[in-house]
Design a protein around this motif. Structure first.
Motif, PDB file in Angstrom:
ATOM      1  N   LYS A  88       0.818  -1.223   0.000  1.00  0.00           N
ATOM      2  CA  LYS A  88       0.000   0.000   0.000  1.00  0.00           C
ATOM      3  C   LYS A  88       0.852   1.273   0.000  1.00  0.00           C
ATOM      4  O   LYS A  88       0.580   2.249   0.696  1.00  0.00           O
ATOM      5  N   ILE A  89       1.923   1.213  -0.770  1.00  0.00           N
ATOM      6  CA  ILE A  89       2.772   2.381  -1.018  1.00  0.00           C
ATOM      7  C   ILE A  89       2.727   2.633  -2.520  1.00  0.00           C
ATOM      8  O   ILE A  89       2.835   1.689  -3.303  1.00  0.00           O
ATOM      9  N   SER A  90       2.560   3.872  -2.915  1.00  0.00           N
ATOM     10  CA  SER A  90       2.402   4.161  -4.338  1.00  0.00           C
ATOM     11  C   SER A  90       3.655   3.789  -5.128  1.00  0.00           C
ATOM     12  O   SER A  90       4.768   3.772  -4.580  1.00  0.00           O
ATOM     13  N   VAL A  91       3.457   3.478  -6.395  1.00  0.00           N
ATOM     14  CA  VAL A  91       4.580   3.149  -7.268  1.00  0.00           C
ATOM     15  C   VAL A  91       5.560   4.316  -7.325  1.00  0.00           C
ATOM     16  O   VAL A  91       6.781   4.121  -7.307  1.00  0.00           O
ATOM     17  N   GLN A  92       5.024   5.523  -7.388  1.00  0.00           N
ATOM     18  CA  GLN A  92       5.877   6.712  -7.463  1.00  0.00           C
ATOM     19  C   GLN A  92       6.765   6.839  -6.224  1.00  0.00           C
ATOM     20  O   GLN A  92       7.955   7.160  -6.324  1.00  0.00           O
ATOM     21  N   GLU A  93       6.179   6.547  -5.050  1.00  0.00           N
ATOM     22  CA  GLU A  93       6.956   6.642  -3.816  1.00  0.00           C
ATOM     23  C   GLU A  93       8.020   5.552  -3.763  1.00  0.00           C
ATOM     24  O   GLU A  93       9.164   5.809  -3.356  1.00  0.00           O
ATOM     25  N   LEU A  94       7.668   4.335  -4.188  1.00  0.00           N
ATOM     26  CA  LEU A  94       8.651   3.255  -4.205  1.00  0.00           C
ATOM     27  C   LEU A  94       9.795   3.562  -5.155  1.00  0.00           C
ATOM     28  O   LEU A  94      10.963   3.300  -4.833  1.00  0.00           O
ATOM     29  N   ASP A  95       9.478   4.098  -6.317  1.00  0.00           N
ATOM     30  CA  ASP A  95      10.524   4.471  -7.277  1.00  0.00           C
ATOM     31  C   ASP A  95      11.428   5.551  -6.703  1.00  0.00           C
ATOM     32  O   ASP A  95      12.635   5.572  -6.967  1.00  0.00           O
ATOM     33  N   ARG A  96      10.836   6.438  -5.922  1.00  0.00           N
ATOM     34  CA  ARG A  96      11.607   7.548  -5.348  1.00  0.00           C
ATOM     35  C   ARG A  96      12.557   7.072  -4.252  1.00  0.00           C
ATOM     36  O   ARG A  96      13.699   7.539  -4.155  1.00  0.00           O
ATOM     37  N   VAL A  97      12.110   6.118  -3.401  1.00  0.00           N
ATOM     38  CA  VAL A  97      12.916   5.721  -2.242  1.00  0.00           C
ATOM     39  C   VAL A  97      13.819   4.517  -2.513  1.00  0.00           C
ATOM     40  O   VAL A  97      14.751   4.270  -1.740  1.00  0.00           O
ATOM     41  N   LYS A  98      13.551   3.749  -3.552  1.00  0.00           N
ATOM     42  CA  LYS A  98      14.365   2.543  -3.789  1.00  0.00           C
ATOM     43  C   LYS A  98      15.830   2.925  -4.000  1.00  0.00           C
ATOM     44  O   LYS A  98      16.147   4.004  -4.500  1.00  0.00           O
ATOM     45  N   GLN A  99      16.695   2.024  -3.610  1.00  0.00           N
ATOM     46  CA  GLN A  99      18.139   2.291  -3.683  1.00  0.00           C
ATOM     47  C   GLN A  99      18.852   1.148  -4.386  1.00  0.00           C
ATOM     48  O   GLN A  99      18.386   0.013  -4.374  1.00  0.00           O
ATOM     49  N   ASN A 100      19.992   1.494  -4.966  1.00  0.00           N
ATOM     50  CA  ASN A 100      20.851   0.509  -5.597  1.00  0.00           C
ATOM     51  C   ASN A 100      22.208   0.583  -4.905  1.00  0.00           C
ATOM     52  O   ASN A 100      22.924   1.570  -5.031  1.00  0.00           O
ATOM     53  N   ARG A 101      22.532  -0.450  -4.156  1.00  0.00           N
ATOM     54  CA  ARG A 101      23.803  -0.483  -3.426  1.00  0.00           C
ATOM     55  C   ARG A 101      24.665  -1.604  -3.996  1.00  0.00           C
ATOM     56  O   ARG A 101      24.396  -2.780  -3.771  1.00  0.00           O
ATOM     57  N   ASN A 102      25.654  -1.216  -4.735  1.00  0.00           N
ATOM     58  CA  ASN A 102      26.581  -2.167  -5.365  1.00  0.00           C
ATOM     59  C   ASN A 102      25.844  -3.227  -6.182  1.00  0.00           C
ATOM     60  O   ASN A 102      26.162  -4.425  -6.131  1.00  0.00           O
ATOM     61  N   GLY A 103      24.837  -2.792  -6.918  1.00  0.00           N
ATOM     62  CA  GLY A 103      24.100  -3.698  -7.788  1.00  0.00           C
ATOM     63  C   GLY A 103      22.918  -4.385  -7.139  1.00  0.00           C
ATOM     64  O   GLY A 103      22.176  -5.107  -7.811  1.00  0.00           O
ATOM     65  N   VAL A 104      22.722  -4.180  -5.841  1.00  0.00           N
ATOM     66  CA  VAL A 104      21.585  -4.765  -5.123  1.00  0.00           C
ATOM     67  C   VAL A 104      20.509  -3.700  -4.978  1.00  0.00           C
ATOM     68  O   VAL A 104      20.724  -2.663  -4.344  1.00  0.00           O
ATOM     69  N   VAL A 105      19.344  -3.961  -5.549  1.00  0.00           N
ATOM     70  CA  VAL A 105      18.250  -2.991  -5.533  1.00  0.00           C
ATOM     71  C   VAL A 105      17.232  -3.392  -4.475  1.00  0.00           C
ATOM     72  O   VAL A 105      16.880  -4.572  -4.344  1.00  0.00           O
ATOM     73  N   GLY A 106      16.745  -2.409  -3.737  1.00  0.00           N
ATOM     74  CA  GLY A 106      15.744  -2.710  -2.726  1.00  0.00           C
ATOM     75  C   GLY A 106      15.136  -1.458  -2.140  1.00  0.00           C
ATOM     76  O   GLY A 106      15.417  -0.332  -2.576  1.00  0.00           O
TER      77      GLY A 106
END
Length: 351
Positions: A88-106
């Motif tokens: 129940k988190i918007s796609v836009q918010e998830l795209d904004r907060v997601k991170q890529n750390r040394n090739g690991v996305v989450g």
């Protein structure tokens, strides 16, 4: 968390919250690491070996394979839209907060924790439970990068949320994978579901006065475990003092012996594929060993990562789990039935 939320969490996600509450002894895990035998995929002690098995982890995790499809990574991570629908988190918010750390996305753990708190404050318990469960998947069951719930953990969470796929194969695979990597590189971090392995270890080293109805309950009744000097305990333990068949195993029928196209058990986790050898676990599964095992039955197998060169291997492993072989109940016997030929074989492998 309200009593209603606790009940709903247990009903929907089983033992995962109980597992998250286990107080793991880091000293025990560190001491155990020293006994891992990489070629044989087991923990090798002075006169015996212990093997984490599917059957044992089924009970520990409360995710029986019978009638369930095992979670096997498809090779594709979930989209933000699919994740958004559950948490129940918007796609836009998830795209904004997601991170890529040394090739690991989450998704950052902190962001999900803040979201869970906000849902609890508003009394939106159904959504709160899903977000809390996702945190357990990313932090406890399938940890990878500190502070990040990665897409691999999220994929496993969605498979369980929607289809109740069993997590046993993947969690066991990640445990073996971690120890194997540590043998290749001693500085490699220990990243796997430590509560499950700790409960497994305690169940074999300590005996209970009463019969626990499950491994987690049995773990809680072992007062000695918190006081143990783990280095000394593991160095001095002998086969005659091991709790080979904890009482919570009683009543089980049949054990996995192989999967289609493999002479042992291939596992697929969140970081690749690896096998273990059930023939080495005969004693702790309470089955008799008839003769020495073959080299083929203990052949090591591993494929790190999910890159294209390994695609055929992953396809083969997925297919293998569609046809599994089990030892029948009639083959069960006492631990004393293990023949001397096996001990001779084991001694040659330990030299």
């Amino acid at each position: 968390m309200s009593s209603f939320a606790c009940q709903a969490l247990h009903k929907t996600y089983g033992k995962i919250w109980d597992l998250a509450m286990i107080d793991v002894s880091i000293e025990a895990i560190a001491a155990l690491t020293q006994y891992y035998d990489q070629p044989l995929r087991c923990f090798m002690f002075g006169d015996f070996q212990l093997v984490p098995t599917v059957e044992e982890f089924e009970e520990i995790l409360g995710c029986l394979l019978g009638g369930r499809k095992p979670y096997l990574f498809s090779g594709f991570y979930p989209s933000m839209a699919r994740i958004a629908k559950v948490v129940k988190i918007s796609v836009q918010e998830l795209d904004r907060v997601k991170q890529n750390r040394n090739g690991v996305v989450g998704i950052p753990r902190k962001h999900l924790e803040e979201k869970a708190k906000a849902l609890a404050d508003r009394g939106e318990w159904a959504s709160f439970i899903d977000v809390l469960a996702l945190l357990v998947f990313g932090v406890v069951l399938f940890p990878n990068v500190d502070g990040l719930v990665d897409l691999a953990a999220i994929d496993a969470f969605l498979a369980y949320h929607y289809s109740k796929e069993s997590l046993v194969v993947a969690i066991l695979a990640d445990a073996y994978d971690t120890f194997d990597r540590r043998c290749e590189k001693s500085s490699a971090r220990i990243i796997y579901c430590t509560p499950a392995l700790y409960v497994w270890l305690v169940s074999h080293l300590f005996r209970h006065e009463s019969r626990p109805i499950c491994p987690l309950q049995g773990h809680c009744t072992c007062a000695e475990k918190g006081k143990a000097n783990w280095e000394q305990l593991l160095a001095s333990i002998v086969g005659t003092s091991v709790n080979w068949f904890p009482r919570w195993k009683e009543g089980r029928v049949g054990v996995l012996s192989s999967c289609q196209g493999f002479s042992n058990i291939p596992l697929m986790g969140t970081r690749g594929c690896i096998n273990y050898n059930p023939i080495l676990a005969i004693r702790q599964l309470d089955y008799p060993m008839r003769g020495a095992s073959s080299e083929e039955s203990t052949m090591p197998f591993i494929a790190w990562g999910f890159s294209d060169p390994n695609a055929r291997i992953f396809q083969r492993v997925r297919k293998a789990w569609s046809v599994v072989q089990r030892k029948d109940k009639e083959l069960r016997g006492s631990n004393n039935g293990i023949v001397s030929g096996y001990h001779k074989w084991l001694k040659t492998r330990m030299k």
